[in-house]
Structure formats: structure tokens, C-alpha cells
Design a protein around this motif. Structure first.
Motif, mmCIF file in Angstrom:
data_model
loop_
_atom_site.group_PDB
_atom_site.id
_atom_site.type_symbol
_atom_site.label_atom_id
_atom_site.label_comp_id
_atom_site.label_asym_id
_atom_site.label_seq_id
_atom_site.Cartn_x
_atom_site.Cartn_y
_atom_site.Cartn_z
ATOM 1 N N GLY A 100 50.978 40.249 43.213
ATOM 2 C CA GLY A 100 49.558 40.551 43.325
ATOM 3 C C GLY A 100 49.224 42.010 43.507
ATOM 4 N N TYR A 101 50.242 42.875 43.598
ATOM 5 C CA TYR A 101 49.982 44.313 43.800
ATOM 6 C C TYR A 101 49.834 45.075 42.476
ATOM 7 N N ILE A 102 50.264 44.503 41.377
ATOM 8 C CA ILE A 102 50.231 45.041 40.003
ATOM 9 C C ILE A 102 50.819 46.448 39.889
ATOM 10 N N ARG A 103 51.790 46.790 40.726
ATOM 11 C CA ARG A 103 52.429 48.112 40.610
ATOM 12 C C ARG A 103 53.290 48.183 39.351
ATOM 13 N N ASN A 104 53.516 47.041 38.700
ATOM 14 C CA ASN A 104 54.247 46.997 37.431
ATOM 15 C C ASN A 104 53.304 47.113 36.238
ATOM 16 N N HIS A 105 52.035 47.417 36.457
ATOM 17 C CA HIS A 105 51.076 47.589 35.364
ATOM 18 C C HIS A 105 51.595 48.627 34.370
ATOM 19 N N ASN A 106 51.583 48.249 33.082
ATOM 20 C CA ASN A 106 52.054 49.137 32.020
ATOM 21 C C ASN A 106 50.851 49.585 31.189
ATOM 22 N N PRO A 107 50.434 50.842 31.293
ATOM 23 C CA PRO A 107 49.256 51.302 30.539
ATOM 24 C C PRO A 107 49.382 51.122 29.035
ATOM 25 N N ASP A 108 50.624 50.994 28.546
ATOM 26 C CA ASP A 108 50.852 50.799 27.114
ATOM 27 C C ASP A 108 51.159 49.344 26.765
ATOM 28 N N GLY A 109 51.030 48.444 27.714
ATOM 29 C CA GLY A 109 51.340 47.045 27.466
ATOM 30 C C GLY A 109 50.433 46.440 26.402
ATOM 31 N N ASP A 110 50.978 45.491 25.648
ATOM 32 C CA ASP A 110 50.229 44.917 24.522
ATOM 33 C C ASP A 110 49.440 43.666 24.888
ATOM 34 N N THR A 111 49.515 43.253 26.155
ATOM 35 C CA THR A 111 48.862 42.020 26.583
ATOM 36 C C THR A 111 48.165 42.220 27.927
ATOM 37 N N LEU A 112 46.970 41.669 28.044
ATOM 38 C CA LEU A 112 46.266 41.647 29.321
ATOM 39 C C LEU A 112 46.630 40.342 30.021
ATOM 40 N N TYR A 113 47.185 40.431 31.223
ATOM 41 C CA TYR A 113 47.642 39.253 31.945
ATOM 42 C C TYR A 113 46.733 39.011 33.142
ATOM 43 N N VAL A 114 46.206 37.800 33.238
ATOM 44 C CA VAL A 114 45.281 37.463 34.325
ATOM 45 C C VAL A 114 46.054 37.213 35.614
ATOM 46 N N VAL A 115 45.685 37.949 36.643
ATOM 47 C CA VAL A 115 46.305 37.802 37.955
ATOM 48 C C VAL A 115 45.588 36.722 38.762
ATOM 49 N N ASP A 116 44.259 36.706 38.670
ATOM 50 C CA ASP A 116 43.471 35.827 39.523
ATOM 51 C C ASP A 116 42.052 35.745 38.991
ATOM 52 N N ILE A 117 41.412 34.592 39.189
ATOM 53 C CA ILE A 117 39.978 34.450 38.987
ATOM 54 C C ILE A 117 39.448 33.537 40.077
ATOM 55 N N SER A 118 38.372 33.963 40.739
ATOM 56 C CA SER A 118 37.822 33.218 41.864
ATOM 57 C C SER A 118 36.303 33.283 41.826
ATOM 58 N N VAL A 119 35.663 32.158 42.125
ATOM 59 C CA VAL A 119 34.208 32.100 42.243
ATOM 60 C C VAL A 119 33.878 31.314 43.514
ATOM 61 N N LYS A 120 32.945 31.826 44.304
ATOM 62 C CA LYS A 120 32.527 31.105 45.506
ATOM 63 C C LYS A 120 32.006 29.716 45.133
ATOM 64 N N PRO A 121 32.319 28.695 45.922
ATOM 65 C CA PRO A 121 31.900 27.330 45.590
ATOM 66 C C PRO A 121 30.402 27.176 45.341
ATOM 67 N N THR A 122 29.574 27.904 46.063
ATOM 68 C CA THR A 122 28.123 27.762 45.905
ATOM 69 C C THR A 122 27.608 28.293 44.576
ATOM 70 N N PHE A 123 28.447 29.029 43.840
ATOM 71 C CA PHE A 123 28.032 29.607 42.556
ATOM 72 C C PHE A 123 28.763 28.991 41.366
ATOM 73 N N ARG A 124 29.490 27.909 41.566
ATOM 74 C CA ARG A 124 30.397 27.435 40.525
ATOM 75 C C ARG A 124 29.740 26.677 39.381
ATOM 76 N N LYS A 125 28.476 26.356 39.480
ATOM 77 C CA LYS A 125 27.837 25.617 38.384
ATOM 78 C C LYS A 125 26.992 26.522 37.500
ATOM 79 N N TYR A 126 27.123 27.825 37.677
ATOM 80 C CA TYR A 126 26.365 28.769 36.866
ATOM 81 C C TYR A 126 27.169 29.345 35.697
ATOM 82 N N GLY A 127 28.426 28.993 35.581
ATOM 83 C CA GLY A 127 29.232 29.524 34.489
ATOM 84 C C GLY A 127 29.720 30.940 34.721
ATOM 85 N N LEU A 128 29.827 31.360 35.991
ATOM 86 C CA LEU A 128 30.227 32.739 36.286
ATOM 87 C C LEU A 128 31.698 32.986 35.964
ATOM 88 N N GLY A 129 32.526 31.963 36.128
ATOM 89 C CA GLY A 129 33.937 32.115 35.765
ATOM 90 C C GLY A 129 34.086 32.375 34.282
#
Length: 220
Positions: A100-129
Motif C-alpha cells: 500500500g505504500y507504492i514505493r515500487n511505482h514505475n513512472p515508465d510502467g505500461d499499466t495502471l494498477y488499482v491499489v484501492d477504491i472506497s466509498v462511504k456507505p451513505t454515498f454508495r447508491k450514487y455511482g461514485l465508485g
């Protein structure tokens, strides 16, 4: 700096939402998003720490997004760049994201890798994710990289692991026979399955499995 403001809807109720890069001033609010998104039995050790968020902001601010409405941060999403060939086969979340620290981030990497996605429960029916996911697709296109990938939890599988193989479970989710809270959501976001990842994360709800899912840059 990425910034997009649009209306999202819960049924017919509109809500003005802004997706933007998160900053140091947002750290306390981002940790609150984690607390509300992952309550017990999730361990507090899984919530972002100040040190991790500092690394996201410093190393790859383009991949550090939040969604805000009425001055409140309702969700966040984080990604890093990697070389696809290093991680296409079996891997673990803590390895590919540097715990979770992403110190291995490669500025020249060919792929964007998702670390995390979170939405508060009270906002989850709005399509924010979905809104944040689409914003990450914009980052993929803007940076000229080939794809977005990430391991999807399978929280519906844990209770069925004695009845179904993980392969059969995913087959039923993709065919529409079953609904998985995470995998089904990502299918609706345009992600497609690549391969199963055993022992991806300490996650009893998913029987420790994840499904590697991808969105390809249509311009490459």
C-alpha cells in the motif's frame, strides 16, 4: 491536475460531485473514508495510514483521486504504474502495491494498477465508485499507457467455497447467475476478467481469492 465535476443520481435525486486529486489537507478525511468503508470485522490495520497517503501524494499524485460532494470527501481511489509483464501471473496485493505504500511505482510502467477504491456507505447508491473508475480510465488515456488492471475481491465467494470452485463461482457471476458485490460492480464499469489470484489478500469473505480484471486503452 485532474478535476471533473458532474451530477450523479440516486433514483431521480441529483448530487453534484467532483473527482479530483487528493492532497495532504485531505488526509484526515481520507482515513475517515477508510474507517466507514471497512468497519469491523475488518482490522484497522487495513486502513490507510498517514505515511501511506503521503507516499501516494508524493510518488504518483495523478493516481491519487477522491470524490467530493458538498465539501465532504465521500470516496477515494488510488493507483500506481507497473510493468504488466512483471505481474500478469499470480501475485499478491502486498507485493504489487508495496503493501500500500507504492514505493515500487514505475513512472515508465505500461499499466495502471488499482491499489484501492472506497466509498462511504451513505454515498454508495450514487455511482461514485463508477465515476472514480471512469476517471482512472481518463488517466490511462492521458498518460498513454496500455491498460488498467487490479485484483477484485470476491466477497460473495467465502460462504460458497465448500459448494463451488472459484472458477465456477466466477463463471456464474459473469453469466449473470450470481451477483458478487465487487466483481459485478467492476463488470458494470467495463472491466473484464483475466485470471484468478489465490492468496491475493488476507480476506476470509473472498476465501483469500481475487479476480484480476482489466480495462484496455481503446486508443492503443
Amino acid at each position: 491536475m485532474y478535476r471533473k465535476t458532474i451530477y450523479v443520481f440516486q433514483n431521480d435525486k441529483p448530487l453534484l460531485a467532483t473527482v479530483r486529486q487528493y492532497e495532504r489537507k485531505d488526509i484526515a478525511a481520507l482515513i475517515e473514508v477508510q474507517k466507514e468503508s471497512f468497519p469491523p470485522p475488518f482490522s484497522s490495520d487495513l486502513w490507510w495510514s498517514m505515511e501511506q497517503l503521503e507516499e501516494h501524494i508524493t510518488r504518483f499524485p495523478e493516481g491519487a483521486l477522491c470524490v467530493e460532494t458538498d465539501g465532504e470527501i465521500a470516496g477515494s481511489m488510488t493507483a500506481l504504474r507497473i510493468n504488466h509483464q512483471h505481474y500478469i501471473h499470480k501475485h499478491q496485493w502486498e507485493i504489487v502495491t508495496d503493501d500500500g505504500y507504492i514505493r515500487n511505482h514505475n513512472p515508465d510502467g505500461d499499466t495502471l494498477y488499482v491499489v484501492d477504491i472506497s466509498v462511504k456507505p451513505t454515498f454508495r447508491k450514487y455511482g461514485l465508485g463508477k465515476l472514480m473508475m471512469q476517471s482512472m480510465y481518463h488517466i490511462v488515456i492521458q498518460q498513454g499507457i496500455s491498460s488498467l488492471m487490479g485484483g477484485a475481491r470476491m466477497p460473495g465467494y467465502g460462504k460458497l467455497q465448500n459448494q463451488l470452485s472459484p472458477e465456477k463461482y466466477i463463471e456464474q457471476v459473469v453469466s449473470g447467475q450470481r451477483k458478487d458485490p465487487v466483481v459485478s460492480f467492476l463488470l458494470r464499469c467495463g472491466r473484464v476478467p483475466v485470471t484468478l489470484l489465490p492468496d491475493y489478500l488476507e480476506d476470509e469473505e473472498s476465501a483469500h481469492y481475487a479476480l484480476l480484471m482489466e480495462w484496455k486503452n481503446p486508443f492503443i
